[in-house]
Design an enzyme around this catalytic site. Structure first.
Site, PDB file in Angstrom:
ATOM      1  N   GLU A  89      -9.522   3.963   1.855  1.00  0.00           N
ATOM      2  CA  GLU A  89      -8.939   4.177   0.513  1.00  0.00           C
ATOM      3  C   GLU A  89      -7.896   3.138   0.146  1.00  0.00           C
ATOM      4  OE1 GLU A  89      -7.740   5.470   3.162  1.00  0.00           O
ATOM      5  OE2 GLU A  89      -5.621   5.062   2.853  1.00  0.00           O
ATOM      6  N   LYS A 114     -10.278  12.579   8.472  1.00  0.00           N
ATOM      7  CA  LYS A 114      -9.897  12.055   9.781  1.00  0.00           C
ATOM      8  C   LYS A 114      -9.879  13.186  10.805  1.00  0.00           C
ATOM      9  CE  LYS A 114      -6.739   8.330   8.343  1.00  0.00           C
ATOM     10  NZ  LYS A 114      -7.419   7.186   8.977  1.00  0.00           N
ATOM     11  N   ASP A 155     -12.169   7.260   3.575  1.00  0.00           N
ATOM     12  CA  ASP A 155     -11.000   6.929   4.403  1.00  0.00           C
ATOM     13  C   ASP A 155     -10.635   5.444   4.288  1.00  0.00           C
ATOM     14  OD1 ASP A 155      -8.917   7.332   6.119  1.00  0.00           O
ATOM     15  OD2 ASP A 155     -10.135   7.436   7.938  1.00  0.00           O
ATOM     16  N   ARG A 177      -7.841  -0.058   0.410  1.00  0.00           N
ATOM     17  CA  ARG A 177      -8.381  -1.211  -0.311  1.00  0.00           C
ATOM     18  C   ARG A 177      -8.769  -0.846  -1.742  1.00  0.00           C
ATOM     19  NH1 ARG A 177     -12.905  -1.991   4.217  1.00  0.00           N
ATOM     20  NH2 ARG A 177     -11.217  -1.027   5.409  1.00  0.00           N
ATOM     21  N   LYS A 200       0.864  -1.180   0.000  1.00  0.00           N
ATOM     22  CA  LYS A 200       0.000   0.000   0.000  1.00  0.00           C
ATOM     23  C   LYS A 200       0.900   1.229   0.000  1.00  0.00           C
ATOM     24  CE  LYS A 200      -3.347   2.605   2.842  1.00  0.00           C
ATOM     25  NZ  LYS A 200      -4.331   2.579   3.954  1.00  0.00           N
TER      26      LYS A 200
HETATM   27  N1  BES Z   1      -4.532   4.205   6.832  1.00  0.00           N
HETATM   28  C1  BES Z   1      -5.693   3.900   7.579  1.00  0.00           C
HETATM   29  C2  BES Z   1      -5.463   2.796   8.628  1.00  0.00           C
HETATM   30  C3  BES Z   1      -4.506   3.122   9.740  1.00  0.00           C
HETATM   31  C4  BES Z   1      -4.977   3.625  10.947  1.00  0.00           C
HETATM   32  C5  BES Z   1      -3.158   2.870   9.612  1.00  0.00           C
HETATM   33  C6  BES Z   1      -4.093   3.886  11.979  1.00  0.00           C
HETATM   34  C7  BES Z   1      -2.282   3.136  10.643  1.00  0.00           C
HETATM   35  C8  BES Z   1      -2.747   3.640  11.829  1.00  0.00           C
HETATM   36  C9  BES Z   1      -6.795   3.428   6.659  1.00  0.00           C
HETATM   37  O1  BES Z   1      -6.809   3.973   5.388  1.00  0.00           O
HETATM   38  C10 BES Z   1      -8.097   3.808   7.301  1.00  0.00           C
HETATM   39  O2  BES Z   1      -8.319   4.972   7.475  1.00  0.00           O
HETATM   40  N2  BES Z   1      -8.905   2.820   7.625  1.00  0.00           N
HETATM   41  C11 BES Z   1     -10.158   3.040   8.249  1.00  0.00           C
HETATM   42  C12 BES Z   1     -11.163   2.115   7.616  1.00  0.00           C
HETATM   43  C13 BES Z   1     -12.595   2.422   7.978  1.00  0.00           C
HETATM   44  C14 BES Z   1     -12.991   3.755   7.394  1.00  0.00           C
HETATM   45  C15 BES Z   1     -13.456   1.323   7.440  1.00  0.00           C
HETATM   46  C16 BES Z   1     -10.015   2.747   9.744  1.00  0.00           C
HETATM   47  O3  BES Z   1      -9.247   1.841  10.110  1.00  0.00           O
HETATM   48  O4  BES Z   1     -10.612   3.459  10.520  1.00  0.00           O
HETATM   49 ZN    ZN Z   2      -4.949   4.612   4.690  1.00  0.00          ZN
HETATM   50 ZN    ZN Z   3      -7.832   5.864   5.336  1.00  0.00          ZN
END
Ligand code: BES
Ligand code: ZN
Ligand code: ZN
Length: 510
Positions: free
Chosen positions: A363, A291, A361, A365, A279
């Protein structure tokens, strides 16, 4: 700093710091040794004898317990050529493993740095039973020493943290061990170098590490190496390929997206072809599903998966695994703007599946949908992806453990073995079929978020839709990619380079 192996007698080393070791025993806190008068065994016992038993005497007086990572320092007062002796605790002998070797070496390096000394001579931390071979122990020591010595000061005006240690000699008593240990040092240097490159890429602020820069980093790595090739696809090419996921996420950013494909092909390659996918979201603001400030603070790390692939490729020609390896990542920045994708928008991925984006967010995937589809087109026997994919994986496993999701038990086992051997913690999570229903969309083939619960698993199931039955493992490295605080002797706050050593170790052993 140079790390080298020498044959010699520890009691005769001229150096600023002489490192020896001790196991923890229940009785006295020290392990009863063999072949020496006191309780300290082997080479440590010999050093103690040369110091007229002072070492053991003072350790006992100070009630030193040889717990892993504990240290005891004393001046030698001219009794041996070394100025100081440092005893590093190895913990319980029953629990001793390569990670303990890494930690012990890292601890000695931390002490040497703190003392500001120039030359260190160290025992080869080794149970001496043959089970932990000289090669592997020297490799682990080198990794521990180098990773401890790492610091990221590109953006500091004064580089005060710089270590003064110039030489770190690993001293072994027998000529045959010199050869073995030297081989281990060589491999340890490569493992550490790859890890450090990944750390640097991840630590670099997103203002200076945007998609074009990741492309540049890939070009740098491939340059001048006969076994490596690279191909880069820009926005126009991605449009022709129908990479709706990458293009969709990139829409809100001023930085254009790229797909990078590196290939390592050794002269006598085996039939096996492995694809490593990372990624590469160079900054994840969340997009329009923005966020909160706290959650955005570390989101420069959202390209750590690609950094692990780049770190691996930076040394792959020297580590020289026998298989063909493809390194693939789709680099984008996830930003909100008038051009950004909206919740409710539908994207068409490279494999023609349509995705309703309910949360911008989620993103990673969307970008992996295309990158994994592209990886599949290379017809690999194995696909491994690494991604800082979900906060949910951190809820499940904490900050130090990677979640592995895989459609293949054998691959999963091999990765778990590789990770254990290099001290990177990983644990398998299920790809529960019954949760697939959570990704059903009202308007498209699927949606990009599941329910409130099991978020790491629904993310894994989402990715599986782009795999086509190829043996595949997904490593959610959201926690371990970055250390919020000091984790152990060689991992301080900041990017960890997690994944590089597991990948290299896996590739060497297939
Ligand atoms: N990059 C984040 C995941 C992440 C969170 C990595 C904290 C490292 C530390 C990812 O893109 C994300 O924001 N995922 C969301 C998914 C949700 C919206 C379904 C998440 O984990 O909240
Ligand atoms: Zn991310
Ligand atoms: Zn994200």
């Amino acid at each position: 700093m140079e790390i080298s192996v020498r044959k010699g007698d520890l009691t005769q080393q001229s150096c600023d710091l002489l490192v020896v070791n001790a196991f923890l025993s229940a009785k006295s806190g020290l392990k009863a040794g063999s072949g020496s008068a006191g309780e300290l065994g082997g080479a440590t016992g010999a050093v103690n004898a040369a110091l007229d038993g002072d070492l053991e005497k003072f350790m006992k007086e100070d009630s030193f317990k040889a717990k892993l990572g504990s240290t005891f320092l004393m001046r030698t007062n001219g009794k041996i050529p070394a100025k100081r002796v440092l005893v590093v605790g190895l913990g319980k002998k029953e629990e001793f493993d390569l990670e303990a070797v890494r930690q012990a070496a890292a601890t000695s390096m931390n002490v040497a740095k703190g003392l500001g000394v120039n030359a260190v001579s160290s025992i080869l931390h080794w149970a001496g039973t043959g089970e932990l071979k000289a090669t592997e122990c020297a490799q682990a020591m080198t990794e521990g020493i180098r990773l401890t010595n790492y610091n990221f000061d590109t953006y500091r005006s004064s580089k005060k943290e710089k270590s003064k240690v110039q030489r770190f000699d690993i001293v072994v008593p027998q000529a045959q061990d010199v050869r073995h240990a030297a081989k281990g040092v060589e491999l340890g240097e490569l493992m550490a170098r790859g890890t450090i490159l990944a750390r640097d890429l991840v630590n670099t602020p997103a203002q200076d590490m945007y998609p074009e820069k990741l492309v540049e980093a890939a070009h740098q790595i491939v340059k001048g190496k006969g076994t490596l090739r690279i191909r880069v696809y820009d926005r126009a090419a991605l449009t022709r390929m129908g990479a709706g996921g990458l293009l969709g996420v990139a829409k809100g950013s001023d930085h254009p997206p790229y797909l990078v494909h590196m290939v390592y092909k050794p002269k006598k390659a085996t039939k096996k072809r492995i694809a490593l996918v990372g990624k590469a979201v160079t900054f994840d603001s969340g997009g329009l599903s923005l966020k909160p400030a706290d959650g955005m603070m570390t989101m420069k790390i959202d390209m750590a998966g690609a950094a692990a692939v780049l770190g691996t490729f930076s040394v792959i020609a020297d580590v020289a695994p026998a298989c063909e390896v493809h390194g693939i990542f789709g680099a984008v920045e996830n930003m909100p703007s008038g051009k950004a994708i909206r919740p409710g928008d539908v994207l068409t991925a490279m494999n023609k599946k349509t995705i309703e984006v309910l949360n911008t967010d989620a993103e990673g995937r969307l970008t992996l949908a295309d990158t994994l589809t592209y990886a599949n087109k290379q017809k690999p026997q194995v696909i491994i992806d690494l991604a800082t994919l979900t906060g949910a994986c951190m809820v499940a496993l904490g900050e130090e453990i990677t979640g592995i999701m895989s459609n293949n038990d054998d691959l999963s086992t091999k990765l778990l073995e590789a990770s254990a051997s290099v001290g990177e913690k990983m644990w398998r999570l299920p790809l529960e079929k019954n949760y697939r229903k959570l990704l059903k969309s009202e308007v498209a083939d699927m949606q990009n978020i599941g329910s409130r619960w099991g978020g790491a698993l629904t993310a894994g199931l989402f990715l599986e839709e782009f795999i086509n039955k190829t043996p595949w493992a997904h490593l959610d490295i959201a926690g371990p990619a970055y250390a919020e605080r000091e984790i152990d002797a060689y991992t301080r706050k900041g990017a960890t380079g997690h994944g590089v050593r597991t990948l290299l170790s896996y590739l060497r052993n297939i």
